[in-house]
Motif scaffolding. Sequence first.
Motif: not given
Length: 58
Positions: A41-45, A33-34, A28-31
């Motif tokens: 978003x990949x930069x944050x990962x 954030x996206x 849910x948080x990933x959704x």
Amino acid sequence: MAELKKSLGTIRLTFYGVGTIVGAGIYTVIGAAAGQAGTDLWLSFVFAAILTNVFLTV
């Protein structure tokens, strides 16, 4: 037909339930954030992975 044996106790079922809830929360948080970060978003990962590696090796 062979019957199944009970192998999960209260503790294991509790941990299974908690893990399921936490896992759903992570998705849910990933959704969310996206929705805000978009395609970056990949930069944050990558940033989180680097920071985790730095702080876990200290």
